[in-house]
Design a protein around this motif. Structure first.
Motif, PDB file in Angstrom:
ATOM      1  N   ASP A 145       0.834  -1.199   0.000  1.00  0.00           N
ATOM      2  CA  ASP A 145       0.000   0.000   0.000  1.00  0.00           C
ATOM      3  C   ASP A 145       0.872   1.254   0.000  1.00  0.00           C
ATOM      4  OD1 ASP A 145      -2.431  -1.338   0.025  1.00  0.00           O
ATOM      5  OD2 ASP A 145      -2.413  -1.523   2.204  1.00  0.00           O
ATOM      6  N   ALA A 146       0.402   2.272  -0.708  1.00  0.00           N
ATOM      7  CA  ALA A 146       1.088   3.555  -0.738  1.00  0.00           C
ATOM      8  C   ALA A 146       0.138   4.639  -0.252  1.00  0.00           C
ATOM      9  CB  ALA A 146       1.570   3.868  -2.153  1.00  0.00           C
ATOM     10  N   TRP A 147       0.585   5.398   0.744  1.00  0.00           N
ATOM     11  CA  TRP A 147      -0.188   6.499   1.324  1.00  0.00           C
ATOM     12  C   TRP A 147       0.530   7.792   0.968  1.00  0.00           C
ATOM     13  CZ3 TRP A 147      -4.606   5.271   4.259  1.00  0.00           C
ATOM     14  CH2 TRP A 147      -4.773   3.912   4.535  1.00  0.00           C
ATOM     15  N   VAL A 148      -0.131   8.630   0.171  1.00  0.00           N
ATOM     16  CA  VAL A 148       0.532   9.797  -0.413  1.00  0.00           C
ATOM     17  C   VAL A 148      -0.360  11.031  -0.285  1.00  0.00           C
ATOM     18  CG1 VAL A 148       1.518  10.765  -2.520  1.00  0.00           C
ATOM     19  CG2 VAL A 148       1.732   8.314  -2.072  1.00  0.00           C
ATOM     20  N   ASN A 181       4.651   8.502 -11.886  1.00  0.00           N
ATOM     21  CA  ASN A 181       4.536   7.054 -12.035  1.00  0.00           C
ATOM     22  C   ASN A 181       5.920   6.403 -11.956  1.00  0.00           C
ATOM     23  OD1 ASN A 181       2.849   4.782 -12.451  1.00  0.00           O
ATOM     24  ND2 ASN A 181       3.507   4.660 -14.585  1.00  0.00           N
ATOM     25  N   GLY A 182       6.028   5.385 -11.132  1.00  0.00           N
ATOM     26  CA  GLY A 182       7.295   4.706 -10.940  1.00  0.00           C
ATOM     27  C   GLY A 182       8.028   5.117  -9.690  1.00  0.00           C
ATOM     28  N   TYR A 183       7.691   6.291  -9.133  1.00  0.00           N
ATOM     29  CA  TYR A 183       8.381   6.770  -7.938  1.00  0.00           C
ATOM     30  C   TYR A 183       8.193   5.803  -6.774  1.00  0.00           C
ATOM     31  CZ  TYR A 183       9.676   9.705  -3.972  1.00  0.00           C
ATOM     32  OH  TYR A 183      10.255  10.193  -2.815  1.00  0.00           O
ATOM     33  N   LEU A 184       7.008   5.257  -6.634  1.00  0.00           N
ATOM     34  CA  LEU A 184       6.691   4.405  -5.486  1.00  0.00           C
ATOM     35  C   LEU A 184       7.229   2.986  -5.636  1.00  0.00           C
ATOM     36  CD1 LEU A 184       3.038   5.671  -5.041  1.00  0.00           C
ATOM     37  CD2 LEU A 184       4.993   6.253  -3.592  1.00  0.00           C
ATOM     38  N   GLU A 185       7.670   2.629  -6.825  1.00  0.00           N
ATOM     39  CA  GLU A 185       8.301   1.335  -7.097  1.00  0.00           C
ATOM     40  C   GLU A 185       7.370   0.158  -6.838  1.00  0.00           C
ATOM     41  OE1 GLU A 185      11.784   1.462  -4.663  1.00  0.00           O
ATOM     42  OE2 GLU A 185      12.925   2.609  -6.144  1.00  0.00           O
ATOM     43  N   PHE A 186       6.084   0.350  -7.139  1.00  0.00           N
ATOM     44  CA  PHE A 186       5.101  -0.714  -7.027  1.00  0.00           C
ATOM     45  C   PHE A 186       4.553  -1.036  -8.418  1.00  0.00           C
ATOM     46  CE2 PHE A 186       3.665   0.305  -2.385  1.00  0.00           C
ATOM     47  CZ  PHE A 186       4.753  -0.414  -1.899  1.00  0.00           C
ATOM     48  N   PHE A 205      -2.095   0.879 -13.115  1.00  0.00           N
ATOM     49  CA  PHE A 205      -2.515   2.200 -13.601  1.00  0.00           C
ATOM     50  C   PHE A 205      -1.387   3.186 -13.366  1.00  0.00           C
ATOM     51  CE2 PHE A 205      -3.916   1.543  -9.259  1.00  0.00           C
ATOM     52  CZ  PHE A 205      -3.504   2.686  -8.604  1.00  0.00           C
ATOM     53  N   ASP A 206      -1.502   4.348 -13.950  1.00  0.00           N
ATOM     54  CA  ASP A 206      -0.537   5.418 -13.733  1.00  0.00           C
ATOM     55  C   ASP A 206      -0.722   5.955 -12.319  1.00  0.00           C
ATOM     56  OD1 ASP A 206       0.977   7.760 -13.638  1.00  0.00           O
ATOM     57  OD2 ASP A 206       0.449   8.358 -15.683  1.00  0.00           O
ATOM     58  N   ALA A 207       0.265   5.728 -11.470  1.00  0.00           N
ATOM     59  CA  ALA A 207       0.153   6.101 -10.059  1.00  0.00           C
ATOM     60  C   ALA A 207       0.715   7.489  -9.776  1.00  0.00           C
ATOM     61  CB  ALA A 207       0.865   5.058  -9.201  1.00  0.00           C
ATOM     62  N   SER A 208       0.806   8.325 -10.770  1.00  0.00           N
ATOM     63  CA  SER A 208       1.255   9.700 -10.551  1.00  0.00           C
ATOM     64  C   SER A 208       0.228  10.459  -9.725  1.00  0.00           C
ATOM     65  CB  SER A 208       1.458  10.414 -11.891  1.00  0.00           C
ATOM     66  OG  SER A 208       2.425   9.769 -12.690  1.00  0.00           O
ATOM     67  N   VAL A 209       0.718  11.335  -8.850  1.00  0.00           N
ATOM     68  CA  VAL A 209      -0.166  12.200  -8.065  1.00  0.00           C
ATOM     69  C   VAL A 209       0.201  13.632  -8.434  1.00  0.00           C
ATOM     70  CG1 VAL A 209      -1.027  12.759  -5.763  1.00  0.00           C
ATOM     71  CG2 VAL A 209      -0.181  10.461  -6.244  1.00  0.00           C
ATOM     72  N   LYS A 210      -0.272  14.050  -9.578  1.00  0.00           N
ATOM     73  CA  LYS A 210       0.085  15.357 -10.128  1.00  0.00           C
ATOM     74  C   LYS A 210      -0.845  16.461  -9.664  1.00  0.00           C
ATOM     75  CE  LYS A 210       2.047  13.419 -14.373  1.00  0.00           C
ATOM     76  NZ  LYS A 210       1.960  13.390 -15.862  1.00  0.00           N
TER      77      LYS A 210
END
Length: 596
Positions: A429-432, A536-541, A545-550
């Motif tokens: 899980d990623a909490w951002v 996308n890719g920063y969280l290394e998961f 889907f595109d996990a960018s938080v722009k």
């Protein structure tokens, strides 16, 4: 001010259905209280019942229902063929269409001790009498009185699906007549071979001078046929449905549900007093197409005073979107409950989007029996994106993530207030960019069912106010970065990259006549703390889907060179009064219905 209406669209690469659609040519049918089921269903000669239209409707047809009260269970006989060939059921524009699971209960007579009594032949209920039917799921039950064999129903196992209403206010069932005699707004019932007797304490009210109803139906809009596709249910007021408790692993009933169908749209409805669940996109009553499962849209509904939960589902919920819904006062009567009580709860679902929902006031009997969570991501879910939600004032967790190890999920730009956060035996899980306001955390490795240990987590750019990360948190591959802690919130001791503010900040969440506001003082010290822009890719998961938080909570673009922690990217120095949720007209209408 953020708007969360039907035309707010989130484009997602893993949701393949169109979010808006153009209906192909079909037949327009009409239903009205002045009609007849012998009519052709035209505007000038409408049908009388919605269910009659539901037996006739073909792909591409639109059923428009005119104002009035419809006391029926709608059981569609078929679904549509595609987004362009749906079957649509809609309330006429600007008209109030009620679908009730109840019938009027008149001619009460005064019993002793100020109690009123109502008696009716059992034939009145046909083959379903909610006053003799236990709340528990009709299939999932064992003789294990103490354990979870009742479908995780932990208390109130003696309760029934019956409900008594006076002026749209629900009374509470009691086990004995003596309890009713001493407690206002309660009821008790007994059934003989041919009669059901109901005793009720209406306080100072005379039921014969007021609107009194008892529920009689277990569904409002729920097909008997499993697996129907491409159906829209739009704009109805659904009340007083005797829906069963709906645990996982067996079919999951509710006031509204597709019964294993796919590509349904359930939107703009008011649902009041569902005894169990209000909406289910979960397991069906019979086999349905497993490959096509899910792809539902559940949006902009108002769900109040459901006994179990607002929106539930398992497996048949894949690739669904749940957004813009207002859910509150779940289990406020505390009659029964257990491990399924939540605003939104799902099992075994991949690629759900849960966004821009408002959930508050979820209740349980006590903090040691049963649950009361806002959002509950429970068991083998993966690739969820939970974003832009406001969850507050829950007696349990604002959000609970439990027993998920099939893939990662992303929780970003949410506001959690006056509840808690639960992480139980979950990984990936990623909490951002979340705000945790007075939300202590509870972490637990569950030693049963081969559940995984807590591991492989990301906590990045979050703002903790009033409480922080539990000091007992530990596990492999847990990474913390650029989280800010203030007002007593303390970081986890292994976090080497935290920011602990020297001075407290002013943060307060409060309700107005218009909606929910968040007061936040952006001090110079807080403004100096920025985090990395999450691309996308920063969280290394391995997200699907595109996990960018722009963007931030308000859909404003984040700045790479000044990316504020927490959900809000554009704060001014000093006091900010942020309109984090605006009450919709539909919610105002629902409240007015309850107050009339």
């Amino acid at each position: 001010m953020r708007q969360i209406f039907a035309f707010l669209i989130l484009v997602s690469p893993f949701f393949t259905s169109k979010d808006c659609y153009s209906q192909s040519s079909g037949t327009d049918y009409f239903v009205a209280k002045t009609g007849s089921d012998e009519n052709p269903g035209t505007s000038s000669a409408p049908f009388l019942t919605i269910n009659h239209a539901a037996q006739i409707a073909q792909p591409g047809d639109v059923i428009t229902v005119r104002e009035g009260t419809y006391r029926e269970w709608i059981k569609p006989a078929r679904g549509g063929n595609s987004e362009e060939s749906r079957i649509t059921y809609q309330a006429a524009e600007g008209e109030d269409v009620y679908i009730l699971g109840s019938e009027p209960a008149a001619n009460w007579y005064s019993d002793e001790n100020g109690i009123w009594k109502f008696s009716v032949d059992t034939s009145f209920f046909d083959d379903f009498n909610p006053f003799t039917t236990l709340t528990r799921h009709p299939v999932y039950v064992t003789a294990d009185e103490e354990g979870d064999g009742w479908g995780w129903l932990k208390y109130g196992r003696w309760t029934h699906l019956g409900d008594v209403f006076i002026n749209r206010d629900g009374l509470i069932q009691k086990q004995t007549l003596d309890e009713v005699s001493t407690t206002a707004l309660t009821w008790y019932s007994e059934t003989t071979d041919s009669k059901t007797h109901i005793w009720a304490n209406f306080g100072d009210a005379n039921p014969n001078d007021n609107e009194v109803e008892i529920n009689t139906r277990a569904y409002a809009f729920f097909p008997e046929v499993s697996g129907l596709s491409y159906i829209t249910v739009k704009g109805f007021i659904i009340m007083n449905v005797a829906s069963h408790w709906a645990p996982p692993t067996v079919y999951q009933p509710a006031a509204i549900g597709p019964n294993g169908g796919n590509h349904w749209i359930i939107e703009d409805n008011i649902i009041l007093y569902a005894k169990g669940a209000a909406i289910s996109i979960g397991l069906p009553t019979a086999e349905a197409d497993f490959e096509k499962r899910g792809h539902h849209i559940v949006r902009n509904n108002v769900i109040l005073r459901a006994g179990q939960g607002g929106i539930t589902g398992q497996t048949w919920n894949n690739k669904s979107q749940i957004y813009g819904n207002h859910i509150e006062d779940i289990n406020y009567r505390k009659e029964f409950g257990g491990w399924e009580t939540a605003g939104i709860k799902h099992h075994g679902g991949d690629s759900l989007i849960i966004r821009d929902n408002f959930v508050r006031r979820i209740y349980t009997l006590s903090d040691t029996i049963g649950a009361a969570h806002g959002i509950w991501n429970d068991f083998r879910n993966s690739n969820w994106r939970v974003t832009g939600n406001v969850i507050m004032d829950t007696e349990g967790h604002s959000i609970l993530v439990e027993a998920n190890w099939g893939g990662p999920s992303l929780y970003e730009n949410n506001v959690f207030a006056n509840g808690s956060i639960g992480n139980y035996s979950t990984s990936g899980d990623a909490w951002v960019h979340n705000l945790f306001l007075n939300t202590p955390q509870s972490w637990e490795n569950q030693p049963w069912g081969n559940r995984p240990p807590i591991e492989n987590l990301r906590w990045v750019n979050n703002l903790f106010v009033g409480d922080g990360l539990n000091e007992a948190i530990s596990g492999p591959d847990i990474i913390y970065a650029n989280n800010v802690f203030t007002n007593g919130a303390l970081p986890f001791e292994e976090d080497s990259n935290f920011i602990l503010l020297e001075n407290p900040i002013q943060v307060n969440i409060y309700s107005t006549d218009v909606g929910i506001c968040l007061e936040l003082n952006q001090t110079e010290e807080l403004a100096e703390n920025n985090g990395p822009l999450i691309l996308n890719g920063y969280l290394e998961f391995p997200f699907s889907f595109d996990a960018s938080v722009k963007d931030d909570f308000f859909k404003k673009a984040r700045k790479k060179n000044k990316n504020l922690v927490g959900p809000f990217a554009r704060l001014k120095n000093g006091i900010n009064n942020l309109p984090v949720y605006e009450y919709t007209d539909l919610y105002k209408k629902a409240i007015k219905l309850l107050e009339e």
